[in-house]
Design a protein around this motif. Structure first.
Motif, PDB file in Angstrom:
ATOM      1  N   ALA A 315       0.885  -1.158   0.000  1.00 11.15           N
ATOM      2  CA  ALA A 315       0.000   0.000   0.000  1.00 11.15           C
ATOM      3  C   ALA A 315       0.927   1.214   0.000  1.00 11.15           C
ATOM      4  CB  ALA A 315      -0.903  -0.020   1.231  1.00 11.15           C
ATOM      5  N   GLY A 316       1.360   1.616  -1.188  1.00 15.42           N
ATOM      6  CA  GLY A 316       2.381   2.658  -1.294  1.00 15.42           C
ATOM      7  C   GLY A 316       3.669   2.135  -0.685  1.00 15.42           C
ATOM      8  N   ALA A 317       4.246   2.926   0.239  1.00 15.23           N
ATOM      9  CA  ALA A 317       5.503   2.500   0.860  1.00 15.23           C
ATOM     10  C   ALA A 317       5.252   1.475   1.968  1.00 15.23           C
ATOM     11  CB  ALA A 317       6.226   3.714   1.438  1.00 15.23           C
ATOM     12  N   ALA A 330       0.093  -3.084   9.567  1.00 15.96           N
ATOM     13  CA  ALA A 330       0.927  -2.482   8.520  1.00 15.96           C
ATOM     14  C   ALA A 330       2.323  -2.192   9.052  1.00 15.96           C
ATOM     15  CB  ALA A 330       0.275  -1.197   8.020  1.00 15.96           C
ATOM     16  N   ALA A 331       3.291  -2.113   8.142  1.00 19.74           N
ATOM     17  CA  ALA A 331       4.667  -1.864   8.554  1.00 19.74           C
ATOM     18  C   ALA A 331       5.466  -1.323   7.378  1.00 19.74           C
ATOM     19  CB  ALA A 331       5.298  -3.161   9.054  1.00 19.74           C
ATOM     20  N   HIS A 332       6.622  -0.728   7.708  1.00 20.63           N
ATOM     21  CA  HIS A 332       7.536  -0.326   6.645  1.00 20.63           C
ATOM     22  C   HIS A 332       8.157  -1.564   5.996  1.00 20.63           C
ATOM     23  CE1 HIS A 332       7.405   3.899   7.589  1.00 20.63           C
ATOM     24  NE2 HIS A 332       7.809   3.707   8.839  1.00 20.63           N
ATOM     25  N   THR A 333       8.473  -2.565   6.836  1.00 23.83           N
ATOM     26  CA  THR A 333       9.190  -3.744   6.317  1.00 23.83           C
ATOM     27  C   THR A 333       8.628  -5.034   6.922  1.00 23.83           C
ATOM     28  OG1 THR A 333      10.785  -3.639   8.113  1.00 23.83           O
ATOM     29  CG2 THR A 333      11.376  -2.478   6.089  1.00 23.83           C
ATOM     30  N   VAL A 334       8.906  -6.138   6.233  1.00 20.28           N
ATOM     31  CA  VAL A 334       8.406  -7.448   6.678  1.00 20.28           C
ATOM     32  C   VAL A 334       9.536  -8.473   6.567  1.00 20.28           C
ATOM     33  CG1 VAL A 334       6.759  -9.317   6.182  1.00 20.28           C
ATOM     34  CG2 VAL A 334       6.057  -6.936   5.876  1.00 20.28           C
ATOM     35  N   VAL A 335       9.673  -9.328   7.581  1.00 21.85           N
ATOM     36  CA  VAL A 335      10.550 -10.496   7.437  1.00 21.85           C
ATOM     37  C   VAL A 335       9.660 -11.730   7.439  1.00 21.85           C
ATOM     38  CG1 VAL A 335      12.334 -11.925   8.517  1.00 21.85           C
ATOM     39  CG2 VAL A 335      12.605  -9.434   8.468  1.00 21.85           C
ATOM     40  N   GLU A 514      16.313 -10.123   0.314  1.00 21.11           N
ATOM     41  CA  GLU A 514      15.091  -9.425  -0.071  1.00 21.11           C
ATOM     42  C   GLU A 514      14.335 -10.222  -1.135  1.00 21.11           C
ATOM     43  OE1 GLU A 514      13.970  -4.709  -0.649  1.00 21.11           O
ATOM     44  OE2 GLU A 514      15.798  -5.473  -1.574  1.00 21.11           O
ATOM     45  N   SER A 515      13.023 -10.233  -1.000  1.00 18.62           N
ATOM     46  CA  SER A 515      12.203 -10.950  -1.980  1.00 18.62           C
ATOM     47  C   SER A 515      11.980 -10.046  -3.187  1.00 18.62           C
ATOM     48  CB  SER A 515      10.860 -11.323  -1.351  1.00 18.62           C
ATOM     49  OG  SER A 515      10.083 -10.141  -1.208  1.00 18.62           O
ATOM     50  N   SER A 516      11.130 -10.506  -4.114  1.00 19.33           N
ATOM     51  CA  SER A 516      10.875  -9.679  -5.304  1.00 19.33           C
ATOM     52  C   SER A 516       9.954  -8.507  -4.975  1.00 19.33           C
ATOM     53  CB  SER A 516      10.284 -10.540  -6.419  1.00 19.33           C
ATOM     54  OG  SER A 516       9.032 -11.047  -6.000  1.00 19.33           O
ATOM     55  N   LEU A 517       9.470  -8.427  -3.722  1.00 17.20           N
ATOM     56  CA  LEU A 517       8.698  -7.263  -3.285  1.00 17.20           C
ATOM     57  C   LEU A 517       9.599  -6.445  -2.356  1.00 17.20           C
ATOM     58  CD1 LEU A 517       5.941  -5.795  -3.233  1.00 17.20           C
ATOM     59  CD2 LEU A 517       5.298  -7.263  -1.318  1.00 17.20           C
ATOM     60  N   PRO A 518      10.017  -5.244  -2.773  1.00 21.07           N
ATOM     61  CA  PRO A 518      10.986  -4.491  -1.971  1.00 21.07           C
ATOM     62  C   PRO A 518      10.506  -4.304  -0.526  1.00 21.07           C
ATOM     63  CG  PRO A 518      10.666  -3.416  -4.097  1.00 21.07           C
ATOM     64  CD  PRO A 518       9.644  -4.520  -4.009  1.00 21.07           C
ATOM     65  N   GLY A 519      11.443  -4.395   0.406  1.00 18.11           N
ATOM     66  CA  GLY A 519      11.107  -4.213   1.829  1.00 18.11           C
ATOM     67  C   GLY A 519      10.576  -5.465   2.493  1.00 18.11           C
ATOM     68  N   VAL A 520      10.393  -6.531   1.708  1.00 17.30           N
ATOM     69  CA  VAL A 520       9.928  -7.811   2.272  1.00 17.30           C
ATOM     70  C   VAL A 520      11.071  -8.824   2.141  1.00 17.30           C
ATOM     71  CG1 VAL A 520       8.249  -9.694   2.088  1.00 17.30           C
ATOM     72  CG2 VAL A 520       7.531  -7.320   1.712  1.00 17.30           C
ATOM     73  N   PHE A 521      11.506  -9.362   3.272  1.00 17.08           N
ATOM     74  CA  PHE A 521      12.685 -10.227   3.290  1.00 17.08           C
ATOM     75  C   PHE A 521      12.277 -11.651   3.677  1.00 17.08           C
ATOM     76  CE2 PHE A 521      13.830  -5.884   3.932  1.00 17.08           C
ATOM     77  CZ  PHE A 521      14.999  -5.705   3.225  1.00 17.08           C
ATOM     78  N   ALA A 522      13.097 -12.606   3.281  1.00 23.19           N
ATOM     79  CA  ALA A 522      12.829 -14.004   3.664  1.00 23.19           C
ATOM     80  C   ALA A 522      14.013 -14.516   4.466  1.00 23.19           C
ATOM     81  CB  ALA A 522      12.632 -14.855   2.415  1.00 23.19           C
ATOM     82  N   ALA A 523      13.729 -15.223   5.565  1.00 20.47           N
ATOM     83  CA  ALA A 523      14.809 -15.746   6.407  1.00 20.47           C
ATOM     84  C   ALA A 523      14.476 -17.160   6.852  1.00 20.47           C
ATOM     85  CB  ALA A 523      14.991 -14.843   7.634  1.00 20.47           C
ATOM     86  N   LEU A 547      19.577  -5.736   6.857  1.00 25.00           N
ATOM     87  CA  LEU A 547      19.119  -5.310   5.533  1.00 25.00           C
ATOM     88  C   LEU A 547      17.873  -4.424   5.635  1.00 25.00           C
ATOM     89  CD1 LEU A 547      19.757  -8.715   3.770  1.00 25.00           C
ATOM     90  CD2 LEU A 547      21.111  -6.626   3.551  1.00 25.00           C
ATOM     91  N   VAL A 548      17.057  -4.665   6.657  1.00 24.20           N
ATOM     92  CA  VAL A 548      15.902  -3.798   6.916  1.00 24.20           C
ATOM     93  C   VAL A 548      16.403  -2.374   7.181  1.00 24.20           C
ATOM     94  CG1 VAL A 548      14.180  -3.242   8.709  1.00 24.20           C
ATOM     95  CG2 VAL A 548      14.245  -5.538   7.710  1.00 24.20           C
ATOM     96  N   HIS A 549      17.457  -2.252   8.002  1.00 26.65           N
ATOM     97  CA  HIS A 549      18.020  -0.930   8.271  1.00 26.65           C
ATOM     98  C   HIS A 549      18.475  -0.270   6.963  1.00 26.65           C
ATOM     99  CE1 HIS A 549      17.963  -0.829  12.601  1.00 26.65           C
ATOM    100  NE2 HIS A 549      18.545  -2.022  12.681  1.00 26.65           N
ATOM    101  N   ARG A 550      19.153  -1.045   6.142  1.00 28.82           N
ATOM    102  CA  ARG A 550      19.654  -0.474   4.888  1.00 28.82           C
ATOM    103  C   ARG A 550      18.479   0.006   4.020  1.00 28.82           C
ATOM    104  NH1 ARG A 550      23.502  -4.068   1.153  1.00 28.82           N
ATOM    105  NH2 ARG A 550      24.520  -4.501   3.115  1.00 28.82           N
ATOM    106  N   TYR A 551      17.432  -0.805   3.988  1.00 30.56           N
ATOM    107  CA  TYR A 551      16.238  -0.444   3.203  1.00 30.56           C
ATOM    108  C   TYR A 551      15.607   0.840   3.748  1.00 30.56           C
ATOM    109  CZ  TYR A 551      11.411  -0.772   1.497  1.00 30.56           C
ATOM    110  OH  TYR A 551      10.196  -0.496   0.928  1.00 30.56           O
TER     111      TYR A 551
END
Ligand SMILES: Cc1cc2nc3c(=O)[nH]c(=O)nc-3n(C[C@H](O)[C@H](O)[C@H](O)COP(=O)(O)OP(=O)(O)OC[C@H]3O[C@@H](n4cnc5c(N)ncnc54)[C@H](O)[C@@H]3O)c2cc1C
Length: 555
Positions: A315-317, A330-335, A514-523, A547-551
């Motif tokens: 939803a936007g950023a 909602a969040a800026h980033t997701v793991v 990072e996944s193919s959706l920016p800001g969403v990471f897989a661990a 990497l979340v910090h870098r994003y």
């Protein structure tokens, strides 16, 4: 859990003046050590006793007036015995009723009858009650300040409740319906044996067949997020998710972890992890999980249990996560650290017996029930090997069924050596389970020799299945790139061949996890081509946070 409540002395008299007087005299002498409860009818007294039973408190002495309408004192004491058999029983009678009182000595095993009036109490009442309290203290009712679960030995819903509590490290007492205390709790809750599992909380609330969300609330686990926007949402509470939560929160990110069942993931089911750095004597998955949970909470992460994430969208950023009940966060980033789940063994008869002798994973709550019995385990990987060692401490014999010729290709050599040294464990090579049967619980297994095709039937009550696992990521379909088996493709794997992933609009390449959706990471295990280990999952959780910090800095 709170301190143990004072035991109860219950007095019953339908005459308000007498009732007050008895309670007053008793309270004056015993009020500092006993809780004095007063009722004005037999049914009122039984209601009070049911509540006391559910709360796990004890009753030391019952004093009941003989002449009461509806239910006389003897009838009351008889019913009270069903709930508190160890409580001492006193009947208050008028002189004219002494014959009835004497009869009651046999009917309700009366300890004493007291003639009214009892004044002065120092002479007529206290000596009697003193003696009875002394006798009671020598064989008191069992008190309980923990959760009690009443259920059937072979019942999938009863197992699910116990498994959930155990996985969340919530202590509880397990009582069978035909156990006397189990029966008393059912009676106190107004339930019967068909209403199980019955869960009784330390403060006396009785829940019939509760849902996992209800259980989570009872166990004091958080189920609802405190805010609606976070820096980081971690999905999955296994080692990777807990790792991400610890590092995220400790580095100042507003972090929430969402777990659909119980934290710990697969590692939480491991009886002994021997190869995790820093634990030379091994560590159980439950211990490791408990420490990680406390660490994450200490740094201020929120941990939600029994909440399943079923959708993800941009939803936007912001990144929006949908829960099964329709609510969102909602969040800026997701793991994404959703790991893998056991693959189901598809043989006729087994599906109906799941939880009734057939279990996926170690189901360690069941181990003590396997004492002196044969246990059958399917699988040739480390998880099956660990389970075989664990169950061999209880079972008379553990049969490990593997399809291949031996374990060398699939199990660590330290575990193979442990199995070889253990004379309770028998490895059956070239063997697969092709069916199971039983009436209400597993009784027989059909085993096939993979070389000859011969099928034989064996008596079996316990089957534990460890046949690999697969990611459950269908809910991410169309949202981000997954490989053909459902694992999330991330980092350099996305740009193999020099192309950006479909839908990727940024000038930079995806970061490492990072996944193919920016800001969403897989661990962890859910990431394609990850190493399936506790240490690597924890490491990836930590790395994802950097990497979340870098994003976030680049936003
Ligand atoms: C019995 C057993 C023994 C093992 N022994 C060892 C060992 O000795 N050494 C070793 O290094 N490794 C061992 N492993 C492997 C190790 O446990 C895993 O590699 C590790 O747990 C992976 O961690 P993870 O966090 O990636 O995923 P998982 O541990 O699988 O955790 C994922 C979590 O995400 C939750 N989840 C999934 N989907 C959702 C959703 N949609 N919403 C919310 N939550 C969700 C799941 O309920 C689960 O709790 C063992 C595994 C098993 C099963």
């Amino acid at each position: 859990m709170g301190t143990m409540a004072q035991p109860v002395i219950l007095t019953i008299d339908d005459d308000p003046a007498v009732s007050r007087a008895v309670a007053r005299d008793i309270r004056r002498r015993y009020g500092d050590r006993y809780r004095v409860v007063r009722a004005d009818s037999g049914s009122g007294g039984l209601d009070a006793l049911r509540e006391i039973k559910l709360r796990g408190e004890r009753v030391a002495v019952l004093l009941a007036d003989y002449r009461m309408p509806e239910m006389n004192g003897i009838q009351f004491l008889e019913a009270a015995m069903d709930l508190f058999p160890a409580a001492r029983r006193v009947l208050l009678t008028a002189y004219a009723d002494t014959d009835a009182a004497i009869d009651a000595i046999n009917v309700v095993d009366l300890d004493h009858y007291l003639l009214k009036p009892w004044h002065p109490p120092e002479e007529k009442l206290y000596p009697v009650v003193d003696t009875l309290l002394e006798a009671w203290a020598a064989s008191p009712d069992q008190a309980s300040d923990e959760i009690r679960v009443v259920g059937h030995r072979w019942s999938a819903p009863s197992f699910a409740v116990r498994d959930f509590l155990a996985r969340n490290l919530v202590p509880y007492r397990w009582l069978l319906t035909d156990d006397p205390e189990g029966g008393r709790l059912l009676a106190a809750a107004g339930a019967d044996a068909t209403d199980v599992p019955l869960v009784v909380t330390p403060d006396g609330k009785a829940l019939v067949a509760p849902t996992e969300a209800e259980l989570a609330a009872v166990a004091g686990l958080t189920v609802a997020p405190a805010a609606d926007f976070y820096d980081l949402v971690v999905v999955g509470g296994g080692p990777a998710g807990l790792g991400a939560a610890v590092y995220g929160a400790s580095e100042g990110l507003r972090t929430v972890l969402v777990e659909r069942r119980a934290t710990g993931g697969q590692a939480g089911q491991s009886s002994r992890i021997e190869n995790y750095l820093g634990f030379p004597d091994g560590v159980s998955g439950a211990q490791l999980t408990d420490r990680a949970r406390r660490q994450a909470l200490k740094f201020g992460a929120e941990l939600l249990s029994t909440r399943e994430v079923v959708g993800l969208e941009s939803a936007g950023a912001a990144r929006l996560l949908h829960f099964g009940d329709g609510s969102t966060i909602a969040a800026h980033t997701v793991v994404l650290a959703t790991g893998v789940s056991y693959r189901v063994l598809d043989a006729p008869g087994l599906a109906d017996l799941t939880g009734l002798g057939v279990f996926y994973g170690a189901a360690s709550t069941e181990a003590p029930s396997c004492v002196d019995q044969d246990v059958w385990i399917v699988g040739g990987a480390n998880s099956a090997g660990q389970a075989a060692v664990h169950f061999s401490r209880y079972a008379s014999r553990v049969h490990l069924l593997i399809r291949g010729a031996d374990l060398t290709a699939s199990m660590s050599s330290y575990l193979i050596q442990q199995l070889e040294r253990n004379d309770r464990i028998v490895v059956h090579p070239h063997t697969e389970v092709v069916g199971g049967a039983g009436d209400g619980h597993l009784e027989r297994l059909r085993l096939r020799d993979t070389r000859s095709g011969d099928v034989r039937e064996v008596d079996a009550s316990w089957l534990f299945i460890f046949i690999g696992a697969e990611p459950r990521t269908e809910w991410l379909d169309g949202v981000l790139a997954r490989d053909e088996r459902g694992f999330i493709v991330a980092g350099p794997d996305l740009t193999a061949g020099g192309r950006k992933p479909p839908g990727w609009t940024l000038a930079r390449d995806p970061y490492h996890l990072e996944s193919s959706l920016p800001g969403v990471f897989a661990a962890g295990d859910v990431r394609a081509s990850s190493v399936k280990r506790v240490a690597s999952a924890v490491g990836e959780g930590a790395m994802a946070v950097s990497l979340v910090h870098r994003y976030l800095e680049a936003q």
